[in-house]
Design a protein around this motif. Structure first.
Motif, mmCIF file in Angstrom:
data_model
loop_
_atom_site.group_PDB
_atom_site.id
_atom_site.type_symbol
_atom_site.label_atom_id
_atom_site.label_comp_id
_atom_site.label_asym_id
_atom_site.label_seq_id
_atom_site.Cartn_x
_atom_site.Cartn_y
_atom_site.Cartn_z
ATOM 1 N N SER A 55 -7.867 -57.112 -44.167
ATOM 2 C CA SER A 55 -7.720 -56.426 -42.880
ATOM 3 C C SER A 55 -8.710 -57.004 -41.880
ATOM 4 C CB SER A 55 -7.968 -54.924 -43.043
ATOM 5 O OG SER A 55 -7.009 -54.360 -43.916
ATOM 6 N N THR A 56 -8.159 -57.363 -40.717
ATOM 7 C CA THR A 56 -8.965 -57.881 -39.617
ATOM 8 C C THR A 56 -8.793 -56.941 -38.426
ATOM 9 O OG1 THR A 56 -7.197 -59.287 -38.729
ATOM 10 C CG2 THR A 56 -8.628 -60.253 -40.416
ATOM 11 N N LEU A 57 -9.646 -57.107 -37.452
ATOM 12 C CA LEU A 57 -9.648 -56.242 -36.279
ATOM 13 C C LEU A 57 -9.057 -56.969 -35.077
ATOM 14 C CD1 LEU A 57 -10.639 -53.417 -35.400
ATOM 15 C CD2 LEU A 57 -12.820 -54.498 -34.816
ATOM 16 N N ARG A 58 -8.010 -56.368 -34.492
ATOM 17 C CA ARG A 58 -7.400 -56.921 -33.285
ATOM 18 C C ARG A 58 -8.273 -56.600 -32.063
ATOM 19 N NH1 ARG A 58 -2.506 -54.101 -35.400
ATOM 20 N NH2 ARG A 58 -1.199 -55.678 -36.404
ATOM 21 N N ALA A 59 -7.963 -57.247 -30.947
ATOM 22 C CA ALA A 59 -8.709 -57.022 -29.702
ATOM 23 C C ALA A 59 -8.595 -55.576 -29.229
ATOM 24 C CB ALA A 59 -8.215 -57.971 -28.617
ATOM 25 N N ALA B 288 -7.349 -66.009 -35.073
ATOM 26 C CA ALA B 288 -7.863 -65.577 -33.765
ATOM 27 C C ALA B 288 -8.679 -64.304 -33.908
ATOM 28 C CB ALA B 288 -6.709 -65.365 -32.781
ATOM 29 N N ASN B 289 -8.189 -63.361 -34.706
ATOM 30 C CA ASN B 289 -8.939 -62.121 -34.937
ATOM 31 C C ASN B 289 -10.294 -62.428 -35.565
ATOM 32 O OD1 ASN B 289 -6.813 -60.584 -33.958
ATOM 33 N ND2 ASN B 289 -6.059 -60.018 -35.985
ATOM 34 N N LEU B 290 -10.296 -63.265 -36.587
ATOM 35 C CA LEU B 290 -11.533 -63.563 -37.304
ATOM 36 C C LEU B 290 -12.520 -64.358 -36.442
ATOM 37 C CD1 LEU B 290 -10.073 -64.340 -40.819
ATOM 38 C CD2 LEU B 290 -11.487 -62.374 -40.177
ATOM 39 N N ARG B 291 -12.011 -65.222 -35.591
ATOM 40 C CA ARG B 291 -12.908 -65.976 -34.706
ATOM 41 C C ARG B 291 -13.593 -65.048 -33.705
ATOM 42 N NH1 ARG B 291 -8.329 -70.138 -34.513
ATOM 43 N NH2 ARG B 291 -9.044 -71.676 -36.040
ATOM 44 N N ALA B 292 -12.850 -64.112 -33.175
ATOM 45 C CA ALA B 292 -13.392 -63.208 -32.160
ATOM 46 C C ALA B 292 -14.193 -62.059 -32.754
ATOM 47 C CB ALA B 292 -12.255 -62.656 -31.303
ATOM 48 N N ARG B 293 -13.737 -61.581 -33.905
ATOM 49 C CA ARG B 293 -14.342 -60.408 -34.560
ATOM 50 C C ARG B 293 -14.358 -60.689 -36.062
ATOM 51 N NH1 ARG B 293 -11.133 -59.726 -30.736
ATOM 52 N NH2 ARG B 293 -9.364 -59.806 -32.144
ATOM 53 N N PRO B 294 -15.434 -61.257 -36.567
ATOM 54 C CA PRO B 294 -15.455 -61.712 -37.959
ATOM 55 C C PRO B 294 -15.566 -60.616 -39.013
ATOM 56 C CG PRO B 294 -17.540 -62.197 -36.902
ATOM 57 C CD PRO B 294 -16.633 -61.663 -35.833
ATOM 58 N N GLN B 295 -15.581 -59.343 -38.612
ATOM 59 C CA GLN B 295 -15.604 -58.271 -39.613
ATOM 60 C C GLN B 295 -14.280 -58.319 -40.380
ATOM 61 O OE1 GLN B 295 -15.840 -58.098 -36.255
ATOM 62 N NE2 GLN B 295 -16.518 -56.082 -35.667
ATOM 63 N N VAL B 296 -14.366 -58.162 -41.683
ATOM 64 C CA VAL B 296 -13.171 -58.232 -42.518
ATOM 65 C C VAL B 296 -13.372 -57.353 -43.748
ATOM 66 C CG1 VAL B 296 -13.971 -60.293 -43.762
ATOM 67 C CG2 VAL B 296 -11.537 -59.843 -43.602
ATOM 68 N N GLN C 212 -5.117 -55.305 -38.402
ATOM 69 C CA GLN C 212 -4.039 -56.212 -38.798
ATOM 70 C C GLN C 212 -4.280 -56.515 -40.262
ATOM 71 O OE1 GLN C 212 -4.489 -59.846 -39.545
ATOM 72 N NE2 GLN C 212 -2.345 -59.965 -40.061
ATOM 73 N N SER C 213 -3.295 -56.249 -41.120
ATOM 74 C CA SER C 213 -3.464 -56.460 -42.563
ATOM 75 C C SER C 213 -2.382 -57.379 -43.094
ATOM 76 C CB SER C 213 -3.395 -55.123 -43.310
ATOM 77 O OG SER C 213 -4.460 -54.285 -42.938
ATOM 78 N N SER C 214 -2.739 -58.121 -44.124
ATOM 79 C CA SER C 214 -1.792 -58.971 -44.837
ATOM 80 C C SER C 214 -2.301 -59.155 -46.261
ATOM 81 C CB SER C 214 -1.614 -60.316 -44.130
ATOM 82 O OG SER C 214 -2.841 -61.003 -44.066
ATOM 83 N N VAL C 215 -1.487 -59.775 -47.090
ATOM 84 C CA VAL C 215 -1.852 -60.013 -48.481
ATOM 85 C C VAL C 215 -2.225 -61.481 -48.653
ATOM 86 C CG1 VAL C 215 -1.023 -59.959 -50.875
ATOM 87 C CG2 VAL C 215 -0.372 -58.141 -49.276
ATOM 88 N N VAL C 216 -3.332 -61.719 -49.345
ATOM 89 C CA VAL C 216 -3.798 -63.074 -49.629
ATOM 90 C C VAL C 216 -4.199 -63.149 -51.101
ATOM 91 C CG1 VAL C 216 -4.659 -63.449 -47.281
ATOM 92 C CG2 VAL C 216 -6.211 -62.559 -49.027
#
Length: 147
Positions: free
Chosen positions: A21-25, A60-68, A30-34
């Protein structure tokens, strides 16, 4: 206390599958499976989680907001790992990522840490380069579970 090693053991039971899960602007998730696994950070030697990704949104989410957050589960058991993402790829250079060959090897390390195997490493390398894949290394800041 739940540890990164506990998360890696649980991940191994499910082929390294994790929800990331990443954080949108707009501050929504935003979540996906990896496929993710535990490995040693190439520069610091510290234990991290790693996964390989590509595409506009997650990067883009991770570059702007690296919390995961990565969440692993098997049956009703789950472990979540929160941290900051460090991107290493063709569009995300790092001082320790000295050349394309080092990136090629890092992508393999992350893939195998997540339980991956490949019969044709040259083909794997070609696809990773063609798709401009990026390694995401997550230094854990919090690990917790339902244990």
């Amino acid at each position: 206390m739940t540890t990164l090693d506990d998360a890696a053991a649980l991940a191994a039971r499910e082929h390294g599958l994790a929800v990331v899960s990443t954080l949108r602007a707009d501050a929504t998730l935003q979540s996906s499976v990896v496929n993710a696994g535990r490995l040693v950070h190439p520069a610091t030697g510290a234990p991290v989680l790693g996964f390989v990704t590509y595409g506009r949104v997650k990067l883009a989410n991770l570059r702007a907001r690296p919390q995961v957050t990565l969440t692993f589960r098997s049956g009703w058991e789950w472990i979540a790992v929160e941290g900051r993402a460090e991107l290493a790829g063709p569009d995300d250079p790092r001082p320790w990522l000295t050349d394309a060959d080092r990136l090629r090897l890092l992508l393999r390390e992350v893939f195998t840490a997540a339980g991956g195997q490949h019969d044709d490493w040259a083909e794997y390398d070609r696809v990773m380069a063609e798709q401009r894949r990026t390694a995401v290394l997550v230094a854990p800041t919090r690990v917790y579970s339902n244990r």
